[in-house]
Design a protein around this motif. Structure first.
Motif, PDB file in Angstrom:
ATOM      1  N   GLY A  97      -6.864   3.745   3.504  1.00  0.00           N
ATOM      2  CA  GLY A  97      -7.002   2.289   3.515  1.00  0.00           C
ATOM      3  C   GLY A  97      -8.305   1.794   2.938  1.00  0.00           C
ATOM      4  O   GLY A  97      -8.609   0.609   3.009  1.00  0.00           O
ATOM      5  N   THR A  98      -9.092   2.685   2.341  1.00  0.00           N
ATOM      6  CA  THR A  98     -10.415   2.325   1.820  1.00  0.00           C
ATOM      7  C   THR A  98     -10.362   2.096   0.317  1.00  0.00           C
ATOM      8  O   THR A  98      -9.978   2.990  -0.435  1.00  0.00           O
ATOM      9  CB  THR A  98     -11.442   3.439   2.129  1.00  0.00           C
ATOM     10  OG1 THR A  98     -11.471   3.661   3.534  1.00  0.00           O
ATOM     11  CG2 THR A  98     -12.826   3.064   1.623  1.00  0.00           C
ATOM     12  N   ARG A  99     -10.771   0.914  -0.101  1.00  0.00           N
ATOM     13  CA  ARG A  99     -10.871   0.651  -1.540  1.00  0.00           C
ATOM     14  C   ARG A  99     -12.132   1.324  -2.053  1.00  0.00           C
ATOM     15  O   ARG A  99     -13.231   1.052  -1.580  1.00  0.00           O
ATOM     16  CB  ARG A  99     -10.906  -0.846  -1.820  1.00  0.00           C
ATOM     17  CG  ARG A  99     -10.832  -1.130  -3.324  1.00  0.00           C
ATOM     18  CD  ARG A  99     -10.638  -2.572  -3.638  1.00  0.00           C
ATOM     19  NE  ARG A  99     -11.842  -3.300  -3.262  1.00  0.00           N
ATOM     20  CZ  ARG A  99     -11.969  -4.605  -3.353  1.00  0.00           C
ATOM     21  NH1 ARG A  99     -10.977  -5.346  -3.756  1.00  0.00           N
ATOM     22  NH2 ARG A  99     -13.098  -5.183  -3.012  1.00  0.00           N
ATOM     23  N   SER A 131     -12.897  -1.189  -7.791  1.00  0.00           N
ATOM     24  CA  SER A 131     -12.191  -2.388  -8.234  1.00  0.00           C
ATOM     25  C   SER A 131     -12.778  -2.810  -9.569  1.00  0.00           C
ATOM     26  O   SER A 131     -13.996  -2.767  -9.757  1.00  0.00           O
ATOM     27  CB  SER A 131     -12.348  -3.516  -7.202  1.00  0.00           C
ATOM     28  OG  SER A 131     -11.654  -4.669  -7.629  1.00  0.00           O
ATOM     29  N   MET A 163      -4.421   9.178  -3.825  1.00  0.00           N
ATOM     30  CA  MET A 163      -5.083   7.969  -4.306  1.00  0.00           C
ATOM     31  C   MET A 163      -4.028   6.980  -4.770  1.00  0.00           C
ATOM     32  O   MET A 163      -3.085   7.352  -5.467  1.00  0.00           O
ATOM     33  CB  MET A 163      -6.015   8.286  -5.473  1.00  0.00           C
ATOM     34  CG  MET A 163      -6.824   7.069  -5.911  1.00  0.00           C
ATOM     35  SD  MET A 163      -7.436   7.209  -7.599  1.00  0.00           S
ATOM     36  CE  MET A 163      -5.947   6.956  -8.539  1.00  0.00           C
ATOM     37  N   ARG A 198       0.847  -1.203   0.000  1.00  0.00           N
ATOM     38  CA  ARG A 198       0.000   0.000   0.000  1.00  0.00           C
ATOM     39  C   ARG A 198       0.874   1.241   0.000  1.00  0.00           C
ATOM     40  O   ARG A 198       0.687   2.158   0.777  1.00  0.00           O
ATOM     41  CB  ARG A 198      -0.947   0.015   1.220  1.00  0.00           C
ATOM     42  CG  ARG A 198      -1.984  -1.095   1.237  1.00  0.00           C
ATOM     43  CD  ARG A 198      -2.979  -0.942   0.093  1.00  0.00           C
ATOM     44  NE  ARG A 198      -4.000  -1.974   0.120  1.00  0.00           N
ATOM     45  CZ  ARG A 198      -3.924  -3.112  -0.552  1.00  0.00           C
ATOM     46  NH1 ARG A 198      -2.882  -3.379  -1.307  1.00  0.00           N
ATOM     47  NH2 ARG A 198      -4.907  -3.984  -0.490  1.00  0.00           N
ATOM     48  N   GLU A 247      -7.318  -1.938  -8.697  1.00  0.00           N
ATOM     49  CA  GLU A 247      -7.912  -1.440  -7.463  1.00  0.00           C
ATOM     50  C   GLU A 247      -7.493   0.010  -7.244  1.00  0.00           C
ATOM     51  O   GLU A 247      -6.373   0.386  -7.569  1.00  0.00           O
ATOM     52  CB  GLU A 247      -7.448  -2.263  -6.265  1.00  0.00           C
ATOM     53  CG  GLU A 247      -7.830  -3.729  -6.345  1.00  0.00           C
ATOM     54  CD  GLU A 247      -7.249  -4.519  -5.196  1.00  0.00           C
ATOM     55  OE1 GLU A 247      -8.042  -5.039  -4.401  1.00  0.00           O
ATOM     56  OE2 GLU A 247      -6.001  -4.594  -5.092  1.00  0.00           O
ATOM     57  N   TYR A 248      -8.401   0.783  -6.657  1.00  0.00           N
ATOM     58  CA  TYR A 248      -8.154   2.186  -6.358  1.00  0.00           C
ATOM     59  C   TYR A 248      -8.481   2.429  -4.886  1.00  0.00           C
ATOM     60  O   TYR A 248      -9.563   2.031  -4.423  1.00  0.00           O
ATOM     61  CB  TYR A 248      -9.024   3.082  -7.247  1.00  0.00           C
ATOM     62  CG  TYR A 248      -8.676   2.997  -8.717  1.00  0.00           C
ATOM     63  CD1 TYR A 248      -7.865   3.956  -9.306  1.00  0.00           C
ATOM     64  CD2 TYR A 248      -9.149   1.959  -9.512  1.00  0.00           C
ATOM     65  CE1 TYR A 248      -7.540   3.887 -10.656  1.00  0.00           C
ATOM     66  CE2 TYR A 248      -8.826   1.879 -10.860  1.00  0.00           C
ATOM     67  CZ  TYR A 248      -8.023   2.845 -11.427  1.00  0.00           C
ATOM     68  OH  TYR A 248      -7.696   2.774 -12.756  1.00  0.00           O
ATOM     69  N   TYR A 249      -7.547   3.075  -4.166  1.00  0.00           N
ATOM     70  CA  TYR A 249      -7.679   3.298  -2.734  1.00  0.00           C
ATOM     71  C   TYR A 249      -7.522   4.769  -2.373  1.00  0.00           C
ATOM     72  O   TYR A 249      -6.689   5.476  -2.959  1.00  0.00           O
ATOM     73  CB  TYR A 249      -6.591   2.540  -1.966  1.00  0.00           C
ATOM     74  CG  TYR A 249      -6.772   1.050  -1.959  1.00  0.00           C
ATOM     75  CD1 TYR A 249      -7.415   0.417  -0.900  1.00  0.00           C
ATOM     76  CD2 TYR A 249      -6.285   0.269  -3.001  1.00  0.00           C
ATOM     77  CE1 TYR A 249      -7.574  -0.964  -0.885  1.00  0.00           C
ATOM     78  CE2 TYR A 249      -6.447  -1.105  -3.000  1.00  0.00           C
ATOM     79  CZ  TYR A 249      -7.093  -1.714  -1.937  1.00  0.00           C
ATOM     80  OH  TYR A 249      -7.251  -3.081  -1.931  1.00  0.00           O
TER      81      TYR A 249
END
Length: 170
Positions: free
Chosen positions: A116-118, A121, A148, A67, A111-113
């Motif tokens: 810590g929150t996705r 996807s 991001m 991450r 995936e896009y964050y």
């Protein structure tokens, strides 16, 4: 017989020398976000002064599950430096992100964050991506300035590619 032995001996002696003397080819892997301008794209364009990453924006590859912005590649560690002066990109709550792919690996997911929150996807089911494409990412209730993280999970290796974009979600 003697000539074959001499030729083989010369080949054994010259091969290591050639690997040191001849220039290495450039890497042809793998992909990054070009728009809105990611940290890699800003380095490539000279918007922000960067080291080696300006020549290899596509090469931020590391083990799946990380991450961070540099994929644990030490020579690209500056991508994690939040104080480097990255230009913040104004984006909408639903924003297209355009990728440039230089080696089209079969892909499991994108995936896009935010933190810590996705937030998004996209399942590619092991298919090869095109050389350029766009994902429309919906940020939901997120607003304001964020870093991001986008992750390209390759289907046939244990690795992924990592890209960070500094965004101001309006």
């Amino acid at each position: 017989m003697k000539r074959k032995f001499i030729a083989a001996a010369i080949g054994v002696l010259i091969a290591p020398l050639l690997t040191v003397v001849l220039p290495a080819g450039t890497a042809s892997a793998h992909g990054w976000i070009t728009s809105p301008a990611s940290r890699q794209q800003q380095c490539r364009a000279g918007t922000v002064a960067c080291g080696e990453i300006k020549y290899e924006p596509q090469s931020v590859e590391g083990p799946k599950g990380l991450r961070n912005c540099h994929g644990n590649v030490a020579r690209f560690a500056e991508l994690n430096n939040d104080g480097k002066g990255w230009q913040v990109q104004n984006v909408s709550r639903t924003q297209p992100f355009s990728w440039q792919i230089t080696a089209r690996h079969r892909t499991s997911t994108w995936e896009y964050y935010i933190g810590g929150t996705r937030v998004a996807s996209f399942n590619q089911g092991g298919q090869q991506p095109p050389a350029t494409f766009t994902h429309n990412v919906n940020f939901g209730s997120f607003t304001g300035r964020h870093k991001m993280l986008a992750i390209w999970n390759v289907a046939d290796t244990a690795n992924a590619f990592y890209v960070c974009v500094d965004v101001n979600i309006r």
